[in-house]
Design a protein around this motif. Structure first.
Motif, PDB file in Angstrom:
ATOM      1  N   TRP A  85       0.832  -1.204   0.000  1.00 27.67           N
ATOM      2  CA  TRP A  85       0.000   0.000   0.000  1.00 27.67           C
ATOM      3  C   TRP A  85       0.871   1.260   0.000  1.00 27.67           C
ATOM      4  CZ3 TRP A  85      -0.677   3.823   3.818  1.00 27.67           C
ATOM      5  CH2 TRP A  85      -1.665   4.738   3.524  1.00 27.67           C
ATOM      6  N   HIS A  86       1.931   1.267   0.774  1.00 28.56           N
ATOM      7  CA  HIS A  86       2.818   2.423   0.859  1.00 28.56           C
ATOM      8  C   HIS A  86       3.467   2.700  -0.498  1.00 28.56           C
ATOM      9  CE1 HIS A  86       6.477   4.425   3.014  1.00 28.56           C
ATOM     10  NE2 HIS A  86       5.806   5.271   2.288  1.00 28.56           N
ATOM     11  N   VAL A  87       3.954   1.657  -1.160  1.00 26.54           N
ATOM     12  CA  VAL A  87       4.566   1.830  -2.477  1.00 26.54           C
ATOM     13  C   VAL A  87       3.541   2.351  -3.484  1.00 26.54           C
ATOM     14  CG1 VAL A  87       5.609   0.565  -4.416  1.00 26.54           C
ATOM     15  CG2 VAL A  87       6.421   0.174  -2.092  1.00 26.54           C
ATOM     16  N   LYS A  88       2.304   1.848  -3.400  1.00 28.26           N
ATOM     17  CA  LYS A  88       1.248   2.341  -4.290  1.00 28.26           C
ATOM     18  C   LYS A  88       0.992   3.834  -4.069  1.00 28.26           C
ATOM     19  CE  LYS A  88      -2.951   2.803  -3.545  1.00 28.26           C
ATOM     20  NZ  LYS A  88      -3.929   3.867  -3.675  1.00 28.26           N
ATOM     21  N   GLU A  89       0.962   4.250  -2.821  1.00 29.20           N
ATOM     22  CA  GLU A  89       0.751   5.671  -2.523  1.00 29.20           C
ATOM     23  C   GLU A  89       1.917   6.523  -3.010  1.00 29.20           C
ATOM     24  OE1 GLU A  89      -1.960   7.287  -1.202  1.00 29.20           O
ATOM     25  OE2 GLU A  89      -2.895   5.343  -1.571  1.00 29.20           O
ATOM     26  N   MET A  90       3.136   5.999  -2.906  1.00 28.11           N
ATOM     27  CA  MET A  90       4.291   6.741  -3.415  1.00 28.11           C
ATOM     28  C   MET A  90       4.220   6.873  -4.937  1.00 28.11           C
ATOM     29  SD  MET A  90       7.373   5.320  -0.988  1.00 28.11           S
ATOM     30  CE  MET A  90       8.655   6.017  -1.978  1.00 28.11           C
ATOM     31  N   ILE A  91       3.785   5.832  -5.618  1.00 28.39           N
ATOM     32  CA  ILE A  91       3.652   5.892  -7.074  1.00 28.39           C
ATOM     33  C   ILE A  91       2.585   6.900  -7.479  1.00 28.39           C
ATOM     34  CG2 ILE A  91       2.929   4.545  -9.102  1.00 28.39           C
ATOM     35  CD1 ILE A  91       4.383   2.143  -7.798  1.00 28.39           C
ATOM     36  N   VAL A  92       1.482   6.955  -6.739  1.00 31.02           N
ATOM     37  CA  VAL A  92       0.441   7.947  -7.021  1.00 31.02           C
ATOM     38  C   VAL A  92       0.990   9.355  -6.827  1.00 31.02           C
ATOM     39  CG1 VAL A  92      -1.775   8.864  -6.197  1.00 31.02           C
ATOM     40  CG2 VAL A  92      -1.493   6.411  -6.535  1.00 31.02           C
ATOM     41  N   ALA A  93       1.739   9.569  -5.747  1.00 30.11           N
ATOM     42  CA  ALA A  93       2.335  10.887  -5.502  1.00 30.11           C
ATOM     43  C   ALA A  93       3.355  11.230  -6.579  1.00 30.11           C
ATOM     44  CB  ALA A  93       2.988  10.931  -4.122  1.00 30.11           C
ATOM     45  N   MET A  94       4.107  10.241  -7.043  1.00 27.86           N
ATOM     46  CA  MET A  94       5.072  10.489  -8.123  1.00 27.86           C
ATOM     47  C   MET A  94       4.366  10.872  -9.419  1.00 27.86           C
ATOM     48  SD  MET A  94       7.849   7.471  -7.599  1.00 27.86           S
ATOM     49  CE  MET A  94       8.702   7.266  -6.053  1.00 27.86           C
ATOM     50  N   GLY A  95       3.181  10.330  -9.637  1.00 32.35           N
ATOM     51  CA  GLY A  95       2.413  10.693 -10.820  1.00 32.35           C
ATOM     52  C   GLY A  95       1.950  12.139 -10.789  1.00 32.35           C
ATOM     53  N   PHE A  96       1.663  12.650  -9.605  1.00 28.83           N
ATOM     54  CA  PHE A  96       1.218  14.041  -9.477  1.00 28.83           C
ATOM     55  C   PHE A  96       2.373  15.028  -9.458  1.00 28.83           C
ATOM     56  CE2 PHE A  96      -2.732  12.249  -7.474  1.00 28.83           C
ATOM     57  CZ  PHE A  96      -3.591  12.721  -8.442  1.00 28.83           C
ATOM     58  N   TYR A  97       3.412  14.712  -8.687  1.00 30.18           N
ATOM     59  CA  TYR A  97       4.441  15.699  -8.380  1.00 30.18           C
ATOM     60  C   TYR A  97       5.822  15.404  -8.965  1.00 30.18           C
ATOM     61  CZ  TYR A  97       0.905  16.778  -4.913  1.00 30.18           C
ATOM     62  OH  TYR A  97      -0.265  17.082  -4.304  1.00 30.18           O
ATOM     63  N   GLY A  98       6.013  14.270  -9.586  1.00 34.37           N
ATOM     64  CA  GLY A  98       7.327  13.915 -10.091  1.00 34.37           C
ATOM     65  C   GLY A  98       8.003  12.915  -9.178  1.00 34.37           C
ATOM     66  N   PHE A  99       9.101  12.342  -9.673  1.00 36.40           N
ATOM     67  CA  PHE A  99       9.756  11.249  -8.957  1.00 36.40           C
ATOM     68  C   PHE A  99      10.294  11.671  -7.599  1.00 36.40           C
ATOM     69  CE2 PHE A  99      13.542   8.780  -7.864  1.00 36.40           C
ATOM     70  CZ  PHE A  99      12.979   7.512  -7.814  1.00 36.40           C
ATOM     71  N   SER A 100      11.101  12.711  -7.568  1.00 38.63           N
ATOM     72  CA  SER A 100      11.762  13.062  -6.306  1.00 38.63           C
ATOM     73  C   SER A 100      10.767  13.573  -5.267  1.00 38.63           C
ATOM     74  CB  SER A 100      12.864  14.091  -6.551  1.00 38.63           C
ATOM     75  OG  SER A 100      12.330  15.257  -7.136  1.00 38.63           O
ATOM     76  N   ALA A 101       9.795  14.361  -5.701  1.00 38.78           N
ATOM     77  CA  ALA A 101       8.798  14.845  -4.740  1.00 38.78           C
ATOM     78  C   ALA A 101       7.913  13.713  -4.229  1.00 38.78           C
ATOM     79  CB  ALA A 101       7.937  15.928  -5.386  1.00 38.78           C
ATOM     80  N   GLY A 102       7.585  12.751  -5.096  1.00 43.90           N
ATOM     81  CA  GLY A 102       6.797  11.604  -4.656  1.00 43.90           C
ATOM     82  C   GLY A 102       7.564  10.722  -3.697  1.00 43.90           C
ATOM     83  N   LEU A 103       8.855  10.539  -3.967  1.00 48.58           N
ATOM     84  CA  LEU A 103       9.696   9.768  -3.063  1.00 48.58           C
ATOM     85  C   LEU A 103       9.817  10.472  -1.712  1.00 48.58           C
ATOM     86  CD1 LEU A 103      11.552   7.280  -2.792  1.00 48.58           C
ATOM     87  CD2 LEU A 103      13.419   8.727  -3.570  1.00 48.58           C
ATOM     88  N   TYR A 104       9.990  11.791  -1.743  1.00 49.64           N
ATOM     89  CA  TYR A 104      10.079  12.560  -0.510  1.00 49.64           C
ATOM     90  C   TYR A 104       8.774  12.481   0.281  1.00 49.64           C
ATOM     91  CZ  TYR A 104      10.682  16.580   2.563  1.00 49.64           C
ATOM     92  OH  TYR A 104      10.766  17.393   3.660  1.00 49.64           O
ATOM     93  N   ALA A 105       7.647  12.562  -0.429  1.00 53.55           N
ATOM     94  CA  ALA A 105       6.343  12.478   0.244  1.00 53.55           C
ATOM     95  C   ALA A 105       6.152  11.112   0.892  1.00 53.55           C
ATOM     96  CB  ALA A 105       5.219  12.757  -0.747  1.00 53.55           C
ATOM     97  N   GLY A 106       6.692  10.065   0.257  1.00 50.21           N
ATOM     98  CA  GLY A 106       6.551   8.727   0.804  1.00 50.21           C
ATOM     99  C   GLY A 106       7.412   8.455   2.020  1.00 50.21           C
ATOM    100  N   LEU A 107       8.412   9.290   2.253  1.00 51.18           N
ATOM    101  CA  LEU A 107       9.298   9.095   3.391  1.00 51.18           C
ATOM    102  C   LEU A 107       8.990  10.042   4.555  1.00 51.18           C
ATOM    103  CD1 LEU A 107      12.623   8.590   1.425  1.00 51.18           C
ATOM    104  CD2 LEU A 107      11.107   6.849   2.368  1.00 51.18           C
ATOM    105  N   GLN A 108       7.841  10.678   4.500  1.00 53.94           N
ATOM    106  CA  GLN A 108       7.455  11.626   5.542  1.00 53.94           C
ATOM    107  C   GLN A 108       6.949  10.909   6.794  1.00 53.94           C
ATOM    108  OE1 GLN A 108       7.808  15.037   5.548  1.00 53.94           O
ATOM    109  NE2 GLN A 108       9.056  14.534   3.793  1.00 53.94           N
ATOM    110  N   GLY A 109       6.777  11.679   7.838  1.00 58.93           N
ATOM    111  CA  GLY A 109       6.366  11.173   9.145  1.00 58.93           C
ATOM    112  C   GLY A 109       5.045  10.438   9.204  1.00 58.93           C
TER     113      GLY A 109
END
Length: 144
Positions: A85-109
């Motif tokens: 589920w976490h990886v899926k959410e990171m991929i969705v965020a990467m689709g909206f904001y780009g790779f690095s921003a999606g990766l950063y969003a996935g590593l947040q608190g």
């Protein structure tokens, strides 16, 4: 169907069931409106999806323990559901904001907090599993 079940190790069956249910519920929840499914059914699928995300790890843990896994393997099996589920959410965020921003969003608190909650859910499910074993007068497996 028996061929498929025979090829999946018994310890993993509950985890795969939870993952399969979560995938189906995600499809219904996200795309049900486009194919004309009623709102009540889409809301019910969202509720089931939430249960898979929050309680799927505990269910997979107990299923793995019931089929004979030791603690380490059962915890690894249980963490597959939240990680997917976490990886899926990171991929969705990467689709909206780009790779690095999606990766950063996935590593947040909030995701780290989510894993803390998942560890507590696994602990509660383990406690209930041990209580059921004790009430059935079976030997409970001890951690130490």
């Amino acid at each position: 169907m028996n061929q498929l079940l025979n090829n999946i190790p018994a310890q993993w069956r509950v985890a795969f069931g939870v993952i399969f249910t979560a995938i189906i519920m995600t499809i219904i929840y996200d795309y049900g409106g486009q194919i004309g499914l009623p709102l009540a059914l889409r809301n019910l699928s969202g509720l089931i999806l939430f249960a898979c995300i929050m309680f799927g790890a505990g269910t997979a843990y107990v299923g793995a323990r019931m089929y004979g896994s030791d603690y380490k393997q059962a915890i690894k099996i249980a963490l597959i559901v939240p990680i997917i589920w976490h990886v899926k959410e990171m991929i969705v965020a990467m689709g909206f904001y780009g790779f690095s921003a999606g990766l950063y969003a996935g590593l947040q608190g909030p995701y780290l907090f989510y894993y803390g909650i998942i560890c507590m859910v696994i602990g509660v499910f383990h406690l209930v599993y041990q209580l059921v074993l004790k009430c059935q007068q079976k030997n409970s497996d001890k951690l130490f």
